[in-house]
Design an enzyme around this catalytic site. Sequence first.
Site, PDB file in Angstrom:
ATOM      1  N   LEU A 188       5.330  75.973 -33.319  1.00 38.82           N
ATOM      2  CA  LEU A 188       5.335  75.543 -31.735  1.00 38.82           C
ATOM      3  C   LEU A 188       4.172  74.501 -31.719  1.00 38.82           C
ATOM      4  O   LEU A 188       3.126  74.941 -31.003  1.00 38.82           O
ATOM      5  CB  LEU A 188       5.513  76.587 -31.016  1.00 38.82           C
ATOM      6  CG  LEU A 188       5.613  76.166 -29.409  1.00 38.82           C
ATOM      7  CD1 LEU A 188       6.839  75.496 -29.145  1.00 38.82           C
ATOM      8  CD2 LEU A 188       5.781  77.409 -28.674  1.00 38.82           C
ATOM      9  N   HIS A 189       4.063  73.276 -32.114  1.00 37.52           N
ATOM     10  CA  HIS A 189       3.035  72.231 -31.836  1.00 37.52           C
ATOM     11  C   HIS A 189       3.128  71.512 -30.812  1.00 37.52           C
ATOM     12  O   HIS A 189       3.946  71.973 -29.772  1.00 37.52           O
ATOM     13  CB  HIS A 189       3.025  71.394 -33.198  1.00 37.52           C
ATOM     14  CG  HIS A 189       4.211  70.583 -33.343  1.00 37.52           C
ATOM     15  ND1 HIS A 189       4.075  69.344 -33.404  1.00 37.52           N
ATOM     16  CD2 HIS A 189       5.352  70.940 -33.941  1.00 37.52           C
ATOM     17  CE1 HIS A 189       5.336  69.038 -33.655  1.00 37.52           C
ATOM     18  NE2 HIS A 189       6.013  69.999 -34.170  1.00 37.52           N
ATOM     19  N   ALA A 190       2.403  70.412 -30.480  1.00 37.17           N
ATOM     20  CA  ALA A 190       2.184  70.032 -29.180  1.00 37.17           C
ATOM     21  C   ALA A 190       3.447  69.189 -28.415  1.00 37.17           C
ATOM     22  O   ALA A 190       3.853  69.733 -27.473  1.00 37.17           O
ATOM     23  CB  ALA A 190       1.055  68.762 -29.088  1.00 37.17           C
ATOM     24  N   ALA A 250       5.931  71.957 -27.485  1.00 34.92           N
ATOM     25  CA  ALA A 250       5.395  72.922 -26.176  1.00 34.92           C
ATOM     26  C   ALA A 250       5.312  72.211 -24.893  1.00 34.92           C
ATOM     27  O   ALA A 250       5.787  72.571 -23.989  1.00 34.92           O
ATOM     28  CB  ALA A 250       3.745  73.170 -26.411  1.00 34.92           C
TER      29      ALA A 250
END
Lengths: 215, 129, 102
Positions: free
Chosen positions: C26-28, C31
Site C-alpha cells: 500500500l504505497h503512496a 494510499a
Amino acid sequence: MTTDAPPDATTDATTGAGLVAALIEAAAATIAAHRDELSELDRAIGDGDHGHNMARGFEALTAAADEIAALPFGKALQKAGTTLVMKVGGASGPLFGSALMAAGKASGDDAPRSAAEVATLLDAAIDAVKSRGKSDVGAKTMLDVLAPVADALRTGGTTAAVREAAAAALEATRPMIATKGRAAFLGERSAGHLDPGARSSALLVDAACTVAERS
Amino acid sequence: MSDNVAIVIVSHSADVAKGAADMVRQMVGDEVKVAFTGGTADGALGTDVAAIMAAIDAVWTQKGVAVLVDLGGAETNTEMAIEMLEDGRGERVAILNAPVVEGAVMAATEASGGSSLEDVRQTAEDFQS
Amino acid sequence: MSSPATAPADVEWIEGAAVIVDPTGLHARPAVKLTKLAKTFAAAVEVRPDDAAAPWVNAKSPNAVMKMKAAHGAPLHIRAAGDDAADAVAALTALVERNFDA
C-alpha cells in the site's frame, strides 16, 4: 545645465512632486551605474542577480515616475514600494519594497522637513525590513547600513555625516558572518565580502543625500 | 466541483513547481484546484510576488488557499504576496510548514474531502515519510 | 465535513477485507486513493494491516494510512461504523480488489 531656466515642477526638488521625481531619478541612476558591481558582490555570497534585479526594479520606478510623483508624499513612497515589490524579483523586492511602503504609511502628505523627520520614516522602514526578513542588525544585511544611518539622522546629522555613517556601516559588513538569506549557507565563508543589499542601501542613501543637498 | 481548499505551489524553479503540481493532479485528481509558479519574470531561478498573487487569484476560493514554498526567498515573497491581496483575502491563505512535493500531495488529499484550511495545514505539517 | 479519528466505543462495526495485489504494497498513490474514497463517506472508516496486534487507523487520514505500510499479498482489513458503513466497506474493499485502479 543652465542655472537661469525656470524651475520645472517635475525636477525642482523643493516641491513635493519634484522631490519624489528627483529621488527616483537619482536612485535609478546610481543603481544602473553600479549594476554590475552589485551582481559581482552577490556572486560572491548570493546568487549573483542582485544588480540585475535592482536595476529592473528601478527602471520600472523610472517608467512610473510621473504617476508616482503626482501623489502626496506618503502615497508616493507606498506606490514606489509596491512597484519595487512587483518588479525587483528575488528577495530584495519585498525587502526594499516593504521598507518604502512602511515609510510611506508613516509619512503624511508632505515630505519630511528635517533630519529627525527623515529618521522617523527610516525607523518605520527598518522595522518593516526586520519583520519581512525575520532579521535584525548584525546579520550582514541592508539593516546594518540603514540602522546606523537612522542614528546619524536622529542626532541631527548633516548629509556629510549621513554619508560617512553609511560608508562606515557598509565597510563594517565586510567581516560579518551572514545568518540570513542565501549568504547564510556560506556561514564563515561569507566573511570578507561586502553584503550586496548593504551596498545598494548605501548607494541609495548617498543618492538621497545628493538630492537633499540640491533642495 | 465541490468547494475544496485550493493549493498553490511556489518554487524557485518553474520546473519543480510544475512537477509538483503534476504529481498532485495525477495522485489526487482535479477536484482540488492547483496553481503553481516558479522562476522570475525573466526566466531565472527565483520567485516573483506578482506571479504568486496571480497564482493565488487563479485558484481563489473563500474556503481557503494552502501555499507550499521552497527555500527562503520563496517564503518571503509569498508572505509579501499574501499581505498585498485585497479585501482581507490574505486571512484565508496559509503558508504550510511542509516540504513542497510531499506537503502538496498530502494537503491536496486532505482538501479533497472538503476539509477546512486548518485541517489541510495539519495533515501536511504532520507528514513524515 | 469532519473526519473523526476514532469512533465511539459502543458502535457496531461492519468489517471487510481485501488482498493487496500490488507488489510494493500500500504505497503512496494507493494510499491517497484510499483516503480520498474513505472521505466520501459519513461513516467512521478504519483500516489495519493483516496483523491482529496492529492498531486500526483512521482511513480518512492520509498520514495514518501512508504510515501503516500494509504489505503486498496480505489482506487489508477495513471496517466502518455509521449510516453508510456498509457502502463504505463495500467501496473500499472493491478499490483494493481493483488494485486501486492502477
